[in-house]
Each structure stands twice: as structure tokens, then as C-alpha cells.
Motif scaffolding. Sequence first.
Motif, short mmCIF file in Angstrom:
data_model
loop_
_atom_site.label_atom_id
_atom_site.label_comp_id
_atom_site.label_asym_id
_atom_site.label_seq_id
_atom_site.Cartn_x
_atom_site.Cartn_y
_atom_site.Cartn_z
N SER A 91 0.82 -1.21 0.00
CA SER A 91 0.00 0.00 0.00
C SER A 91 0.85 1.26 0.00
CB SER A 91 -0.91 0.02 1.24
OG SER A 91 -1.71 -1.13 1.29
N ASN A 92 0.27 2.32 -0.50
CA ASN A 92 0.90 3.63 -0.37
C ASN A 92 0.48 4.23 0.97
OD1 ASN A 92 2.07 3.63 -2.97
ND2 ASN A 92 0.10 4.21 -3.87
N ALA A 93 1.41 4.86 1.67
CA ALA A 93 1.11 5.46 2.96
C ALA A 93 1.81 6.81 3.06
CB ALA A 93 1.55 4.54 4.09
N ASP A 94 1.41 7.59 4.05
CA ASP A 94 1.99 8.92 4.24
C ASP A 94 3.34 8.86 4.94
OD1 ASP A 94 -0.25 10.06 3.10
OD2 ASP A 94 -1.29 10.26 5.02
N PHE A 95 3.75 7.68 5.38
CA PHE A 95 5.02 7.53 6.07
C PHE A 95 5.63 6.18 5.70
CE2 PHE A 95 1.47 6.47 8.82
CZ PHE A 95 1.76 5.18 9.23
N SER A 96 6.91 6.00 6.01
CA SER A 96 7.65 4.83 5.57
C SER A 96 7.43 3.63 6.49
CB SER A 96 9.15 5.16 5.53
OG SER A 96 9.62 5.36 6.86
N LEU A 97 7.80 2.47 5.98
CA LEU A 97 7.78 1.26 6.81
C LEU A 97 8.74 1.40 7.99
CD1 LEU A 97 7.68 -1.56 4.12
CD2 LEU A 97 5.88 -1.02 5.77
N ASP A 98 9.85 2.08 7.78
CA ASP A 98 10.80 2.30 8.87
C ASP A 98 10.14 3.08 10.00
OD1 ASP A 98 13.65 2.42 9.98
OD2 ASP A 98 13.14 4.55 9.84
N TYR A 99 9.39 4.12 9.63
CA TYR A 99 8.70 4.93 10.64
C TYR A 99 7.64 4.10 11.36
CZ TYR A 99 6.50 9.05 12.72
OH TYR A 99 5.99 9.97 13.59
N LEU A 100 6.93 3.26 10.63
CA LEU A 100 5.95 2.37 11.24
C LEU A 100 6.60 1.44 12.25
CD1 LEU A 100 3.02 1.02 11.19
CD2 LEU A 100 4.05 -0.60 9.56
N LEU A 101 7.70 0.81 11.86
CA LEU A 101 8.37 -0.13 12.75
C LEU A 101 8.95 0.56 13.98
CD1 LEU A 101 10.19 -2.28 10.04
CD2 LEU A 101 8.38 -3.07 11.57
N ARG A 102 9.46 1.75 13.80
CA ARG A 102 10.03 2.48 14.94
C ARG A 102 8.94 2.88 15.94
NH1 ARG A 102 15.18 3.53 14.65
NH2 ARG A 102 15.09 5.14 16.26
N THR A 103 7.78 3.23 15.44
CA THR A 103 6.69 3.63 16.32
C THR A 103 5.99 2.42 16.94
OG1 THR A 103 6.30 5.61 14.97
CG2 THR A 103 4.53 4.93 16.47
N ASN A 104 5.63 1.46 16.12
CA ASN A 104 4.80 0.34 16.58
C ASN A 104 5.56 -0.76 17.30
OD1 ASN A 104 2.86 1.75 15.15
ND2 ASN A 104 1.94 -0.08 14.26
N LEU A 105 6.85 -0.90 17.04
CA LEU A 105 7.60 -2.01 17.62
C LEU A 105 8.88 -1.56 18.34
CD1 LEU A 105 7.94 -5.03 18.07
CD2 LEU A 105 8.97 -5.20 15.78
N TRP A 106 9.73 -0.81 17.64
CA TRP A 106 11.01 -0.42 18.26
C TRP A 106 10.79 0.36 19.56
CZ3 TRP A 106 12.90 4.49 19.31
CH2 TRP A 106 14.22 4.53 19.79
N ALA A 107 9.85 1.31 19.56
CA ALA A 107 9.61 2.12 20.76
C ALA A 107 9.12 1.25 21.92
CB ALA A 107 8.61 3.24 20.47
N TYR A 108 8.30 0.26 21.63
CA TYR A 108 7.87 -0.70 22.67
C TYR A 108 9.09 -1.38 23.28
CZ TYR A 108 2.77 -1.03 21.75
OH TYR A 108 1.42 -0.79 21.65
N MET A 109 9.95 -1.91 22.43
CA MET A 109 11.10 -2.67 22.90
C MET A 109 12.07 -1.79 23.68
SD MET A 109 11.71 -4.95 19.44
CE MET A 109 13.11 -5.85 20.09
#
Length: 247
Positions: free
Chosen positions: A104-122
Motif C-alpha cells: 500500500s501507499n502510505a503517508d510515512f515509511s515502513l521504517d517509521y511504522l516499525l520504529r513507532t509500533n515495535l522499536w519504541a515498545y522494545m
Amino acid sequence: MKDKNTSQKKVLLTGGTAGIGRATALLLVREGYDVVVVGRNADKMEDVFADNRKGNPRGILEGILLDLADEKSLYQMFTSFLETHGCPDILINNAALAYNSVLSNADFSLDYLLRTNLWAYMELARLTAQEMIKQGVEGDIVHIGSMSADVREKDSSAYVATKAGIQGFTESFRKEVNPHNIRVSLIEPGSVGSDMQPTTPEEERERQQRYEMLKAEDIADAVHFILQQPRRTNIVNIQIKPLRQFI
């Protein structure tokens, strides 16, 4: 170590200005916890404060404007929290971004998604647990995941990957820190009315009346339930879905 009274417990809660995070912050403050919410939107933050003032709070609500995907800012926020409040008694990792398929096209990158949804949790779980161990705090770390980790819906591969990552990380991490009397819990909701849903508030209310969608307050109640259990218990995983959600 003796457990603190609710009124003495300090909570660090991410994604606290909307949806599940907002409902959880308002509930815990009413119950006497001191809560610091982390969010990205100043207007939504002010709305949380306004609602809190109407709710006869027994605890204290504070806010921090922060983009959790920004590594430097996250570390600065956590250091500032320690200096101002001391070690958190409770970390609630809740912040998340919606995303569909990797195609899909999104307003932000997969890297930004991973950093927000997973990396920040960890990273916040790591920082908090290290401080709890260092100071001998018998604390709680609660992760808000999603039943998408198991359902794995079509056209949601990017979002599903982050929620499956949270699920796997939480289970392994729990085994690492339980010996230090730190509890780790995962709550995985089904469909919940929130800003992340591609529906209007009116549509969400109709679905909730038909028992096809949860309210954010339902998940907040589950968080509070976990925190109220005696220290000898660890609620490992709770899955909550609407009564009439059949996937």
C-alpha cells in the motif's frame, strides 16, 4: 519488597491522547494513579486534560509531546522522567500507527511504522526494566497489541508484522524479567472504536450497539484489572474481542 499504594504509583503511558491510551489515562487518574501520557498532538493532549478536569481525578495527569520514532527524543524523555518522577512503577506501551499492506501507499515509511509500533515498545520496555531492576522496583509493563497478530488479515501485512513482533517480544521478555518480580502483560484487542479505524464516530457507535465493536474503555478496564492483581500473579495475555466479531 512491599508493594506501593495505588496513590503512590507512577505510570508512563505512550499514545495517551487518543483511543485506548486516552481512556486508560483517564481511568487510571480517576483511580488515583499519577499518569504521564506521551503523545504527538498538542490539541489532543489539551482535550485529555480538559476531560480529566471533569472526572474528579484522585491522581495527577501530566503530558509530554513527543514523536516516539525519534530516538534521541525518546531517550531525552525517559531521562527527564527519571529526574522528575523517579523510576516508573508502570509502563504502558500503547502508541501505534495504522498501516495496511506493505504494497500500500502510505503517508510515512515502513521504517517509521516499525520504529513507532515495535522499536519504541522494545526500547522503552528495556529502559524501564533496567531501571526497575537497578532500583528494586516490583513494577508492571503492559503492552497493548492486537488480535491481528493471530488473525493476520489480508491487506494488513505491515500492521500485522508489528503486532506479531509485539506478541513474540512480550512473551520472551516476560520470562527474562519475571525473576526480578517485574510483571509483563499483553492485551490483544479485536475491533475497537478509535482514531485508527476508517469509520466515523456514528458508524462506530452503531457497531458498538450491535456488539460488533469494542469501546476504548473496555480495554482500559482490562489494563486496570491487570494492575489490581496481587503481586504473586502475572496476567500473561488477555484477548478481548466484540461479542459479534467472528474473525
